[in-house]
Design an enzyme around this catalytic site. Structure first.
Site, PDB file in Angstrom:
ATOM      1  N   CYS A  54      48.232 -31.873  55.516  1.00 54.36           N
ATOM      2  CA  CYS A  54      47.442 -31.303  56.603  1.00 54.36           C
ATOM      3  C   CYS A  54      48.370 -30.775  57.695  1.00 54.36           C
ATOM      4  CB  CYS A  54      46.494 -32.347  57.192  1.00 54.36           C
ATOM      5  SG  CYS A  54      45.309 -33.002  55.994  1.00 54.36           S
ATOM      6  N   HIS A  84      74.592 -25.211  36.654  1.00 56.99           N
ATOM      7  CA  HIS A  84      73.129 -25.211  36.737  1.00 56.99           C
ATOM      8  C   HIS A  84      72.644 -26.467  37.445  1.00 56.99           C
ATOM      9  CE1 HIS A  84      68.892 -25.129  35.395  1.00 56.99           C
ATOM     10  NE2 HIS A  84      69.074 -23.830  35.343  1.00 56.99           N
ATOM     11  N   CYS A 100      70.331 -24.986  23.168  1.00 55.16           N
ATOM     12  CA  CYS A 100      69.134 -24.932  24.012  1.00 55.16           C
ATOM     13  C   CYS A 100      67.955 -24.712  23.072  1.00 55.16           C
ATOM     14  CB  CYS A 100      69.239 -23.794  25.027  1.00 55.16           C
ATOM     15  SG  CYS A 100      67.695 -23.425  25.899  1.00 55.16           S
ATOM     16  N   TYR A 146      62.837 -14.296  28.238  1.00 53.15           N
ATOM     17  CA  TYR A 146      63.347 -15.319  29.148  1.00 53.15           C
ATOM     18  C   TYR A 146      64.871 -15.347  29.053  1.00 53.15           C
ATOM     19  CZ  TYR A 146      62.935 -19.783  31.682  1.00 53.15           C
ATOM     20  OH  TYR A 146      62.993 -20.796  32.611  1.00 53.15           O
ATOM     21  N   ILE A 147      65.524 -15.556  30.184  1.00 53.45           N
ATOM     22  CA  ILE A 147      66.982 -15.527  30.210  1.00 53.45           C
ATOM     23  C   ILE A 147      67.589 -16.649  29.378  1.00 53.45           C
ATOM     24  CG2 ILE A 147      67.305 -16.978  32.260  1.00 53.45           C
ATOM     25  CD1 ILE A 147      69.476 -14.865  33.122  1.00 53.45           C
ATOM     26  N   SER A 176      62.268 -17.795  35.415  1.00 58.36           N
ATOM     27  CA  SER A 176      61.012 -18.398  35.853  1.00 58.36           C
ATOM     28  C   SER A 176      60.659 -18.003  37.280  1.00 58.36           C
ATOM     29  CB  SER A 176      61.081 -19.924  35.731  1.00 58.36           C
ATOM     30  OG  SER A 176      62.235 -20.426  36.374  1.00 58.36           O
ATOM     31  N   CYS A 225      60.799 -25.805  25.641  1.00 56.07           N
ATOM     32  CA  CYS A 225      61.942 -26.528  26.184  1.00 56.07           C
ATOM     33  C   CYS A 225      61.720 -28.008  25.927  1.00 56.07           C
ATOM     34  CB  CYS A 225      62.058 -26.257  27.684  1.00 56.07           C
ATOM     35  SG  CYS A 225      63.186 -27.371  28.558  1.00 56.07           S
ATOM     36  N   LEU A 262      57.606 -23.672  35.558  1.00 59.95           N
ATOM     37  CA  LEU A 262      56.696 -22.834  34.765  1.00 59.95           C
ATOM     38  C   LEU A 262      56.733 -23.176  33.279  1.00 59.95           C
ATOM     39  CD1 LEU A 262      56.751 -19.156  36.091  1.00 59.95           C
ATOM     40  CD2 LEU A 262      54.753 -20.552  35.570  1.00 59.95           C
TER      41      LEU A 262
END
Length: 736
Positions: free
Chosen positions: A145, A292, A372, A399-400, A421, A494, A521
């Site tokens: 709030c 990263h 990955c 996507y990269i 993203s 992922c 995302l």
């Protein structure tokens, strides 16, 4: 308005029809049908009295209000509202809260001018019962709030909820006054069945502040529901659920709650000798470091401290890494070390070459493959088969998190632009706006693709003005028209975000529904929907790692500006490696104003199966913790791979990212320029291979990245890419 008629939800337990007509008498008739009420009189804080009459044969037309429904609804001391209750078999249920809400809705909707609704709120603020000062504590604060709001809740002997509330804002006091009147004395199921959407129709706000006003309604209601659930469980003798592990950040230090949080915190105060060793070698050999956000906490802790002495260190999301590497090369760095997975070092290598820095050497942190799961999904032959189904006038948004080779091969099938993203939504919206009748093919992240499609579906329910704030060239019709032309790959995830599953989402709903919720995302749809709901009431963010960090910083800055005691709780819906950057940013903000009033809690939503409980104190203060002490903290092995993941949901960290250890970084830096043979397996690959159509992978694979960089700079697709889309291909080669 000469005449108006409002009919409240016909399927509800209380149907209210209000008619205003200048040709009728000043006494307006109110018809209340199918109203089930309490059998005992309840003293109401606003209506002077509410007479509830039960009769076997009620005459619903005899129920009137005098002199009007508005005066009754505005608690005119000289008037009363008579409600007829219909008896039924089995005995009637108790749904007076629903009736009260509908009366309130009718009252506010009858006022066409916003200022009149605000004046009514200010009037109700004066009628809010006095709040006990002893309940004005941090545990009773309502998060999200604009003003300070306190809420206290109890359950009486009959199992009904009793609420009291207060705020330092008169308008917010008016909100609280209305909600307390509606829900005070209600049964728990009535409160839990009320939806935040039911409050939106009250349409209370001042131009320019409407969203914050709606958020106040919603966030106070969410807090009421959370406390109701807790009191019901307590009454039933159920023990409260085990909370997720968390870190509490203050201006004085850090407190780790739970063994997993302790393991994350152990390297927030790095070994000074390691920091000094790294800084000396980076300066001596002019080495830049790009890392990263998902790095191991030990690495991030040392890098964060080292950056104070050597500026050519960057911890960021993947979008920024290659650009920062170019800046470091321009500043004179001879080598770049990349702490990330292989596609990141490939991108850095390719962009440096495209920028004229072929002699700057790029090193990975392992002589083994650093994979990955998303990159692997796009390297599968099925991904190219998916793209070959594309029709003419198509754009591939990739996507990269994919290899340079995948980008090159894809670009020869469908004109391609890279995204992250943080820019994927704007990239797709701009593409549809810029190229008529375009088809967009997104991949390889299936969750992100589904979430983007769901986001666009939600946009079709927004106003044109709201949509234009997201993208100025779109409206409801354009968003509806693009949905059938948006395609996404169905078989790529992922491994980190995939495991934010049902168990974790349910626990967030039960125990953290009033907290700020952040989500990447890439998370599954259930987590995405939860975060989007929170975002809609100002309590959440869905986006990239940088978006998440910026959201947390913004909320902390807002709290500091209010200069009040505040507890902010954030659920971290992404990889736990983010915590180092979050702690550094939050502590910097707290120390900048020397604040001891604000506490920031970062919650790790990991599954119970992700954590190994150890003996000893489960909560440890770290404000004076040294490295000798930190080594005594428990090490938390994961369910299977040692990385804190569970098949039931809630993956704490990425095992691929954790291949980038501090020892590897120091090894590379020490051997660099002195023993190149030792580092032969560590050097990032420069692609001399060619695509099936004879083009260099390095050249073709970098073009989608350069298209993205152009979009980042201009907010438009480059003309070369538009030309490729419109003129298709010639003999398998891109049209130049």
């Amino acid at each position: 308005m000469d005449s108006a008629k409002m009919v409240m939800r016909p399927s509800s337990s209380c149907c209210l029809s209000v008619s205003h007509n200048p040709n009728t008498s000043t006494t307006n008739k109110v018809s209340l049908s199918r109203l089930r009420v309490y059998t005992n009189k309840e003293k109401l804080p606003f209506f002077r009295s509410l007479k509830c009459i039960q009769s076997p044969n009620p005459d619903i037309n005899s129920s009137t209000s005098s002199p009007s429904v508005l005066k009754s609804a505005s608690r005119n001391p000289s008037s009363s509202l008579s409600c007829s209750a219909v008896t039924a078999s089995p005995p009637p249920t108790y749904e007076l809260a629903t009736c009260k809400l509908e009366l309130l809705v009718a009252e506010f909707q009858s006022m066409s001018k916003p200022i009149d609704r605000v004046k009514r709120l200010l009037h109700y603020a004066t009628l809010l019962p006095e709040f006990d000062d002893s309940a004005r504590i941090a545990a009773n604060r309502v998060m999200g709030c604009t003003a300070q709001v306190w809420l206290d809740a109890t359950m009486d002997a009959e199992g009904r909820m009793r609420f009291s509330a207060d705020s330092d804002s008169e308008i917010t006091r008016g909100f609280c006054s209305c909600l307390v009147w509606v829900l005070n004395g209600a049964l728990p199921e009535e409160i839990l069945n009320l939806r935040t959407e039911d409050l939106a129709v009250l349409n209370v706000g001042i131009p320019g502040t409407a969203n914050s006003r709606v958020n106040t309604w919603h966030n106070v209601l969410i807090s009421m529901q959370k406390r109701t659930k807790a009191l019901v469980s307590e009454r039933q003798g159920k023990s409260p659920g085990e909370p997720f592990p968390s870190l509490v950040i203050t201006g004085d230090g850090i407190c780790a709650k739970g063994s997993y949080a302790q393991a994350q915190a152990r390297y927030l105060f790095p070994d000074e000798s390691k920091v000094e060793e790294l800084v000396n070698i980076l300066k001596e050999k002019k080495i830049g470091v790009v890392a990263h956000f998902y790095m191991d906490p030990e690495v991030q802790g040392v890098l964060t401290a080292a950056k104070k002495q050597w500026p050519h260190i960057q911890i960021s999301d993947s979008l920024v890494m290659a650009d920062k590497a170019v800046k470091m090369a321009e500043a004179g760095c001879k080598s770049i070390t990349v702490l990330g997975v292989d596609f990141m070092s490939e991108n850095v290598r390719g962009i440096l070459d495209q920028s004229g820095f072929e002699k700057v050497v790029v090193y990975r942190m392992s002589n083994e493959r650093i994979g990955c799961s998303l990159a692997d999904a796009a390297a599968n032959p099925a991904y190219l088969s998916y793209l070959r189904a594309a029709s003419p006038s198509s754009l591939h948004v990739i996507y990269i998190n994919t290899s340079l080779e995948t980008k090159a091969h894809s670009h020869e099938v469908v004109p391609t632009i890279t995204c992250t993203s943080s820019n994927v939504v704007q990239t797709i919206l701009q593409a549809f706006a810029q190229v008529p009748n375009l088809n967009v093919w997104y991949g390889p992240d299936s969750y992100m693709g589904a979430n983007i499609a769901e986001l666009f579906r939600q946009m079709t329910m927004m106003s044109d003005e709201e949509i234009s704030e997201i993208h100025p060239q779109h409206d409801r019709n354009s968003i509806k028209s693009l949905l059938p032309r948006l395609h996404y790959y169905q078989d790529g995830t992922c491994i980190v975000h995939h495991l934010f599953g049902h168990e974790v989402v349910q626990k967030i709903k039960e125990m953290y529904c009033d907290a700020f919720l952040t989500a990447h995302l890439e998370v599954p749809g259930e987590m995405f929907s939860l975060a989007m709901e929170a975002k809609g009431r100002g309590m959440g963010v869905v986006g990239s790692t940088q978006n998440i960090l910026d959201f947390i910083k913004q909320r902390v800055e807002e709290s500091l500006k209010r200069n009040v005691n505040d507890n902010l709780q954030f659920v971290l819906g992404t990889e736990s490696g983010m915590i180092t950057s979050i702690v550094a940013s939050v502590q910097s903000l707290l120390n900048s104003v020397n604040s001891s009033n604000v506490k920031v809690e970062i919650v790790f939503p990991v599954s119970s199966d992700s954590v190994t409980t150890t003996s000893g104190n489960s909560s440890m203060g770290l404000n004076s913790l040294g490295m000798g002490d930190s080594l005594k903290l428990p090490i938390v092995p994961g369910a299977s791979s040692g990385e804190g993941c569970s098949i039931h949901g809630g993956c704490a960290s990425c095992p691929y990212m954790k291949m980038n250890s501090l020892s590897s970084l120091l090894k590379v830096c020490h051997h660099l320029l002195d023993d190149e043979n030792t580092l032969s397996g560590y050097e990032a690959e420069r692609f001399n291979l060619r695509t099936p159509h004879g083009n260099l992978i390095a050249d073709v694979g970098c073009e989608p990245i350069l298209h993205m960089r152009h979009f980042q700079a201009t907010k438009r697709l480059p003309e070369k890419l538009v030309h490729q889309i419109l003129h298709s291909y010639s003999n398998g080669r891109l049209v130049s």
